[in-house]
Design a protein around this motif. Structure first.
Motif, short mmCIF file in Angstrom:
data_model
loop_
_atom_site.label_atom_id
_atom_site.label_comp_id
_atom_site.label_asym_id
_atom_site.label_seq_id
_atom_site.Cartn_x
_atom_site.Cartn_y
_atom_site.Cartn_z
N SER A 1 -7.79 -5.37 2.45
CA SER A 1 -7.85 -4.28 3.67
C SER A 1 -7.21 -3.17 3.27
O SER A 1 -7.62 -1.98 3.54
CB SER A 1 -7.02 -4.66 4.80
OG SER A 1 -5.67 -4.97 4.52
N VAL A 2 -6.18 -3.03 2.09
CA VAL A 2 -5.54 -1.89 1.75
C VAL A 2 -6.20 -1.34 0.66
O VAL A 2 -6.19 -0.10 0.35
CB VAL A 2 -3.98 -2.20 1.47
CG1 VAL A 2 -3.29 -0.96 0.80
CG2 VAL A 2 -3.18 -2.92 2.75
N LYS B 1 -8.70 1.80 1.30
CA LYS B 1 -8.06 2.92 1.64
C LYS B 1 -7.39 3.60 0.41
O LYS B 1 -7.45 4.80 0.38
CB LYS B 1 -6.81 2.53 2.66
CG LYS B 1 -7.19 2.13 4.00
CD LYS B 1 -6.14 1.85 4.75
CE LYS B 1 -6.59 1.44 6.05
NZ LYS B 1 -5.54 0.95 7.29
N ILE B 2 -6.89 2.98 -0.46
CA ILE B 2 -6.21 3.51 -1.70
C ILE B 2 -7.40 4.00 -2.51
O ILE B 2 -7.16 5.37 -3.12
CB ILE B 2 -5.44 2.50 -2.50
CG1 ILE B 2 -4.15 2.07 -1.57
CG2 ILE B 2 -5.09 3.11 -3.83
CD1 ILE B 2 -3.08 3.22 -1.39
N LEU B 3 -8.39 3.41 -2.67
CA LEU B 3 -9.32 3.73 -3.64
C LEU B 3 -10.03 5.33 -2.88
O LEU B 3 -10.40 6.10 -3.46
CB LEU B 3 -10.64 2.80 -3.60
CG LEU B 3 -10.27 1.45 -4.39
CD1 LEU B 3 -11.50 0.75 -4.38
CD2 LEU B 3 -9.87 2.01 -6.03
N GLN B 4 -10.12 5.26 -1.57
CA GLN B 4 -10.70 6.45 -0.86
C GLN B 4 -9.76 7.47 -1.04
O GLN B 4 -10.06 8.75 -1.20
CB GLN B 4 -10.90 6.27 0.68
CG GLN B 4 -11.35 7.24 1.51
CD GLN B 4 -11.49 6.94 3.01
OE1 GLN B 4 -11.28 5.75 3.16
NE2 GLN B 4 -11.96 7.96 3.79
N LEU B 5 -8.28 7.38 -1.15
CA LEU B 5 -7.38 8.40 -1.23
C LEU B 5 -7.42 9.00 -2.83
O LEU B 5 -7.53 10.24 -2.71
CB LEU B 5 -5.93 7.73 -1.17
CG LEU B 5 -4.67 8.46 -1.69
CD1 LEU B 5 -4.77 10.00 -0.47
CD2 LEU B 5 -3.48 7.87 -1.44
N THR C 1 -5.47 -1.11 -7.74
CA THR C 1 -5.67 -1.86 -6.42
C THR C 1 -5.46 -3.45 -6.51
O THR C 1 -5.37 -4.21 -5.60
CB THR C 1 -6.84 -1.50 -5.61
OG1 THR C 1 -8.09 -2.07 -6.44
CG2 THR C 1 -7.06 -0.16 -5.09
N SER C 2 -5.28 -3.93 -7.63
CA SER C 2 -5.32 -5.52 -7.76
C SER C 2 -4.11 -6.07 -7.29
O SER C 2 -4.36 -7.49 -6.87
CB SER C 2 -5.52 -5.48 -9.49
OG SER C 2 -4.17 -5.30 -10.02
N GLY D 1 0.77 -1.21 0.08
CA GLY D 1 0.14 -0.01 -0.04
C GLY D 1 0.82 1.20 0.24
O GLY D 1 0.55 2.11 -0.66
N GLN D 2 1.93 1.42 0.85
CA GLN D 2 2.88 2.38 0.76
C GLN D 2 3.61 2.69 -0.43
O GLN D 2 3.71 3.66 -1.19
CB GLN D 2 3.82 2.33 1.85
CG GLN D 2 3.30 2.37 3.50
CD GLN D 2 4.39 1.96 4.37
OE1 GLN D 2 5.47 1.32 4.09
NE2 GLN D 2 4.08 2.37 5.45
N ARG D 3 3.93 1.61 -1.09
CA ARG D 3 4.51 1.59 -2.39
C ARG D 3 3.51 2.33 -3.46
O ARG D 3 3.90 3.02 -4.43
CB ARG D 3 4.84 0.18 -2.85
CG ARG D 3 6.21 -0.28 -2.37
CD ARG D 3 6.94 -1.31 -3.29
NE ARG D 3 6.26 -2.43 -2.90
CZ ARG D 3 6.35 -3.29 -1.89
NH1 ARG D 3 7.41 -3.30 -1.33
NH2 ARG D 3 5.70 -4.47 -1.84
#
Length: 330
Positions: free
Chosen positions: A186-187, A190-194, A180-181, A156-158
């Motif tokens: 769980s991550v 958060k990426i989609l929300q970002l 996100t694939s 997720g950080q990458r």
């Protein structure tokens, strides 16, 4: 207002054989596709792996040169631009790749990765550390990440670093290729929300490439369904999920994993039996409709001979299927 228009776009890859590498065929990854994208919206492209989604994305951002057709950005055909003019337009269109592990150079520090576009486009009078810190903060990371390497970060950080790099030149259009694939479930949320928050803050336009219909339902405004290098259906998100018309679209929706009785009821109304077989090879697609060998509704003599055109069946709902088109064959 329209920001991007794609007209009759084609991207073919040559098949080489023999000692002299003669061209013996073509892989028709993107075959005569047209669509438009309005600014500050999310245009999603859905389909199975190998249907040409990523090739389409890379052609739009300029990684691949199109075989034919045009790409209009803000009314200017960027496929006709050369040299400096083409280079200037490329900074206005960016991309986030599917796999952050392969898209981030393992030998470079995060500060160098994030600010690489500034160097490529020769942006001067910029403090690299300050700019990189600002971009990392936007995606939820702090300055302690500046001098780390990609292998020291989680998935997720990458991907957050990849998003920061994509946004550092303030692009107007961002292509998200399966963003996100490669991440844990769980991550993903958060990426989609970002991505949604960044779109709202910077008034971004997204082209979202994905096979995950739940991602489309959360992110998209408009959806195109792609099969074997062609669009088979194009509609707003709500219209597509509530009233899918093409048999392939129905099959995609019917294949959604279900848990509750309501989900089972929703899925079962589209298709009771999923089509068998595999998608065709893009080097040798079948004649007529490319889905007809797998389609339970195929009309013999039409679907296997005549290629359906993407036509408007109802307001802003386009389908390429003979079931919904009046076709006269001489």
């Amino acid at each position: 207002m329209e920001i991007l228009r794609v007209v009759n776009l084609k991207k073919y890859f040559p098949i080489l054989a023999g000692v002299f590498n003669r061209v013996v065929g073509w892989v028709r990854a993107v075959d005569n596709i047209s669509f438009s994208v309005d600014e500050r919206t999310t245009f999603a492209i859905a389909g199975e792996s190998g249907c040409g989604k990523t090739t389409l994305a890379k052609t739009i951002v300029g990684i691949y040169e199109p075989t034919g057709g045009s790409i209009y950005f803000r009314g200017i055909d960027i496929t006709r631009l050369k040299g400096k003019k083409a280079f200037e337009y490329r900074r206005r269109i960016s991309i986030v790749f599917q796999d952050p592990i392969s898209s981030l150079n393992p030998r470079k520090r995060i500060i160098d990765i994030v600010t690489a576009p500034l160097i490529i486009h020769k942006v001067k009078n910029v403090d690299k550390a300050e700019m990189a810190t600002k971009m990392l903060e936007l995606v939820g990371l702090d300055e302690t990440f500046l001098y780390r390497y990609p292998h020291e970060l989680s998935g997720g950080q990458r991907q957050r670093v990849a998003i920061a790099r994509a946004l550092i030149l303030n692009p107007e259009l961002v292509v998200l290729d399966e963003p996100t694939s490669a991440l844990d479930v769980s991550v993903q949320a958060k990426i989609l929300q970002l991505l949604k928050e960044l779109q709202e803050k910077f008034k971004l336009t997204y082209i979202l490439i994905t096979h995950d219909l739940s991602v489309i339902k959360y992110m998209a405004d408009k959806v195109a369904v792609m099969y074997a290098g062609k669009f088979v259906e194009l509609a707003s998100k709500d219209e597509l999920f509530n009233n899918p018309l093409h048999p392939y679209t129905k099959a995609l929706l019917a294949s959604i994993p279900v848990i509750t009785s309501e989900e089972k009821k929703y899925v079962s109304k589209f298709m009771t039996k999923l089509p068998g077989g595999e998608p065709p090879r893009l080097s040798n697609p079948p004649p007529g409709c490319r889905f007809h060998p797998r389609c339970p509704y195929a009309i013999n003599g039409i679907c296997n001979k005549v290629e359906p055109k993407l036509q408007e069946i109802s307001k802003n709902h386009f389908v390429a299927c003979h079931l919904y088109q009046k076709l006269i064959i001489d």
